[in-house]
Design a protein around this motif. Sequence first.
Motif, PDB file in Angstrom:
ATOM      1  N   SER A 173       0.873  -1.185   0.000  1.00 42.22           N
ATOM      2  CA  SER A 173       0.000   0.000   0.000  1.00 42.22           C
ATOM      3  C   SER A 173       0.904   1.226   0.000  1.00 42.22           C
ATOM      4  O   SER A 173       1.963   1.244   0.629  1.00 42.22           O
ATOM      5  CB  SER A 173      -0.959  -0.020   1.187  1.00 42.22           C
ATOM      6  N   ASN A 229      -8.515  -6.515  -2.364  1.00 48.64           N
ATOM      7  CA  ASN A 229      -8.816  -5.083  -2.464  1.00 48.64           C
ATOM      8  C   ASN A 229     -10.300  -4.802  -2.229  1.00 48.64           C
ATOM      9  O   ASN A 229     -10.663  -3.812  -1.590  1.00 48.64           O
ATOM     10  CB  ASN A 229      -8.386  -4.534  -3.832  1.00 48.64           C
ATOM     11  N   GLU A 272     -10.915   3.304   9.843  1.00 50.10           N
ATOM     12  CA  GLU A 272     -10.853   4.753  10.025  1.00 50.10           C
ATOM     13  C   GLU A 272     -11.768   5.438   9.023  1.00 50.10           C
ATOM     14  O   GLU A 272     -11.587   5.308   7.804  1.00 50.10           O
ATOM     15  CB  GLU A 272      -9.420   5.242   9.847  1.00 50.10           C
ATOM     16  N   GLY A 278      -9.696   6.597  -1.912  1.00 51.33           N
ATOM     17  CA  GLY A 278      -9.202   7.011  -3.222  1.00 51.33           C
ATOM     18  C   GLY A 278      -8.117   6.050  -3.636  1.00 51.33           C
ATOM     19  O   GLY A 278      -8.057   4.921  -3.162  1.00 51.33           O
ATOM     20  N   PHE A 343      -4.312  11.084  -2.010  1.00 49.06           N
ATOM     21  CA  PHE A 343      -5.450  10.246  -1.601  1.00 49.06           C
ATOM     22  C   PHE A 343      -5.278   9.656  -0.214  1.00 49.06           C
ATOM     23  O   PHE A 343      -6.223   9.154   0.386  1.00 49.06           O
ATOM     24  CB  PHE A 343      -5.728   9.151  -2.647  1.00 49.06           C
TER      25      PHE A 343
HETATM   26  C1  UGA Z   1      -4.488  -0.603  -1.385  1.00 46.29           C
HETATM   27  C2  UGA Z   1      -4.299  -1.893  -0.570  1.00 46.29           C
HETATM   28  O1  UGA Z   1      -4.229  -1.554   0.815  1.00 46.29           O
HETATM   29  C3  UGA Z   1      -3.038  -2.625  -0.988  1.00 46.29           C
HETATM   30  O2  UGA Z   1      -2.948  -3.863  -0.301  1.00 46.29           O
HETATM   31  C4  UGA Z   1      -3.078  -2.871  -2.492  1.00 46.29           C
HETATM   32  O3  UGA Z   1      -1.887  -3.503  -2.912  1.00 46.29           O
HETATM   33  C5  UGA Z   1      -3.249  -1.563  -3.231  1.00 46.29           C
HETATM   34  O4  UGA Z   1      -4.461  -0.907  -2.767  1.00 46.29           O
HETATM   35  C6  UGA Z   1      -3.415  -1.721  -4.704  1.00 46.29           C
HETATM   36  O5  UGA Z   1      -3.748  -2.782  -5.181  1.00 46.29           O
HETATM   37  O6  UGA Z   1      -3.223  -0.690  -5.340  1.00 46.29           O
HETATM   38  P1  UGA Z   1      -3.478   1.851  -1.299  1.00 46.29           P
HETATM   39  O7  UGA Z   1      -4.602   2.166  -2.212  1.00 46.29           O
HETATM   40  O8  UGA Z   1      -2.116   2.271  -1.657  1.00 46.29           O
HETATM   41  O9  UGA Z   1      -3.401   0.260  -1.064  1.00 46.29           O
HETATM   42  O10 UGA Z   1      -3.769   2.474   0.148  1.00 46.29           O
HETATM   43  P2  UGA Z   1      -4.746   2.058   1.350  1.00 46.29           P
HETATM   44  O11 UGA Z   1      -4.024   2.221   2.610  1.00 46.29           O
HETATM   45  O12 UGA Z   1      -5.398   0.756   1.116  1.00 46.29           O
HETATM   46  O13 UGA Z   1      -5.846   3.212   1.285  1.00 46.29           O
HETATM   47  C7  UGA Z   1      -6.783   3.274   0.226  1.00 46.29           C
HETATM   48  C8  UGA Z   1      -7.787   4.373   0.521  1.00 46.29           C
HETATM   49  O14 UGA Z   1      -8.629   4.017   1.615  1.00 46.29           O
HETATM   50  C9  UGA Z   1      -7.139   5.706   0.909  1.00 46.29           C
HETATM   51  O15 UGA Z   1      -7.844   6.761   0.324  1.00 46.29           O
HETATM   52  C10 UGA Z   1      -7.257   5.731   2.409  1.00 46.29           C
HETATM   53  O16 UGA Z   1      -7.275   7.020   2.953  1.00 46.29           O
HETATM   54  C11 UGA Z   1      -8.592   5.035   2.604  1.00 46.29           C
HETATM   55  N1  UGA Z   1      -8.728   4.410   3.932  1.00 46.29           N
HETATM   56  C12 UGA Z   1      -7.951   3.355   4.284  1.00 46.29           C
HETATM   57  C13 UGA Z   1      -9.661   4.917   4.821  1.00 46.29           C
HETATM   58  O17 UGA Z   1     -10.383   5.889   4.517  1.00 46.29           O
HETATM   59  N2  UGA Z   1      -9.775   4.327   6.039  1.00 46.29           N
HETATM   60  C14 UGA Z   1      -9.022   3.273   6.423  1.00 46.29           C
HETATM   61  O18 UGA Z   1      -9.199   2.784   7.569  1.00 46.29           O
HETATM   62  C15 UGA Z   1      -8.079   2.775   5.520  1.00 46.29           C
END
Ligand code: UGA
Length: 473
Positions: A173, A229, A272, A278, A343
């Motif tokens: 991530s 995902n 959260e 995004g 994002f």
């Molecule tokens: C996500 C997955 O977590 C990875 O395992 C995956 O490899 C990746 O997508 C992918 O295939 O591209 P990423 O998009 O980089 O990773 O980031 P995340 O931490 O998953 O967050 C995604 C979105 O969800 C962000 O906008 C974040 O702010 C939001 N989010 C995440 C929340 O609003 N609340 C949370 O508790 C967690």
Amino acid sequence: MTDLVKKICCIGAGYVGGPTMAVMAYKCKDIQFNVVDTNQSRIDRWNDKDLSNLPIYEPGLDKFIHKCRNKNLFFSTDVEKYISESDMIFISVNTPIKTSGIGAGKASDLKWVEVSARQISRYARGNTIVVEKSTLPVKTAETIKQILDTESTNMDISNSREFTVLSNPEFLSEGNAINDLLEPDRILIGGNDESSINALASIYRRWVAKEKIITTNLWSSELSKLIANAFLAQRVSSINSVSALCEETGAHIKDVSLAVGLDKRIGEKFLEAGPGFGGSCFKKDILNLVYICDYYGLHEVSKYWNSVIEINEWQQKRIPEIILKRLFGTISGKKIVILGFSFKANTNDTRNSPAINICKRLIEEGANLMIYDPKVSAKQIGKELGIKISNNNKDKSKCEGSWSYCESTIECFLKADAAVILTEWQEFKKLDYEIISRDMRKPAWIFDTRGVIDIEKTSSYNLNIWTIGNGMK
Ligand code: UGA
Ligand code: NAD
């Protein structure tokens, strides 16, 4: 087995290709890694002596680049040369949603994957292991293999060449990529050729415990990535839907997340609430899942997953409506500071950032936005908003919506009516809201869509606070 693999090529020097190869190169000093991309300026930035100019911002990445670049890690646009020299080739190209034709708006656009497969079939020599690193729809390995084999038979050298295709999805991530790569929860390898699977697994075994390296058939591996995902995004939509209910009932989303997440069966991560998820992948991967389900006639399943996206869009829409309502129903000519455009924190990636739709909506209503993000440039924001930057950022009385860029948070609050925290950058927690309050026009508002600020302390500075999942009536 690894000694068979001496040279690895990665097609695609993006958010996955760059960090993944940097960590692999660090862990496998005897293997040469060549990351190729057709985007010359991206490659130039990977090769830039100034490590603050790398094309992607990822904490810790610069150190790995510094340690390996031009030793056993190279970045180049010479796709042909490095494909022809490699024993193993990772396809790590972009797979966005199709914008036209059959499946537009839902199916993955595999144009770049297909081009990569054709390039491999044209230039590869000897036995080559082709690894899908990009996130792909189920059965794509079949298509890749067909392209590789068909093109091969058209060439004189076909007899001396053989291809095997493996699926090895990436789970990193952004913002935490280096840790995720160094200490992955699991490594998933899908395939049906044992010796190729072993060759890839033995590379990972150098730093990943063998219990964490799981092998499946190709289709389970491809599908697992989409489902992982989808599950993560589903949790975000679930907690965001609850945030709205908390705002109505007086419950606090953080307390609810804690109480619910302490149940080991549920777990505390990804609970959260925020302005909606995004990033380049959640939406596209769910849309792709929806498309596959519909293709197989599983319409109830497709509707179920589509609702995860619907909630996400609704969450993004309701934030500007809340701001509008609190600011007496009009934001025309009002100055609003936007804190964070990426994002999520710790990345410069703005793809599908909730900030895009939220800012566009505020500008549409006539607000004059002052946008600040520690890692996103004005050029990038302009590209995402599709609206020209305003030069007269001093003109606060302008009633037509506009946006300006702030290099720092100093001065951007002067006479501002509101500030909206859209990304959870650490520095927004540490801002001196007492000083900020003195600068702002009263009544002044802070809209915290990430729940990062200390509500009690901040509201004592003559600021009205709205926090996600904890709204005031
Ligand atoms: C996500 C997955 O977590 C990875 O395992 C995956 O490899 C990746 O997508 C992918 O295939 O591209 P990423 O998009 O980089 O990773 O980031 P995340 O931490 O998953 O967050 C995604 C979105 O969800 C962000 O906008 C974040 O702010 C939001 N989010 C995440 C929340 O609003 N609340 C949370 O508790 C967690
Ligand atoms: P990206 O857009 O940052 O990088 C892809 C790169 O591939 C681009 O620089 C592009 O110029 C290059 N490219 C495309 N076709 C090419 C070709 N034929 N020859 C050479 N270069 C070519 O994309 P990304 O974020 O790195 O994602 C890549 C894949 O990995 C996607 O399928 C994505 O779903 C998946 N993924 C992404 C993440 C993430 O956090 N971004 C995490 C896990 C998986």
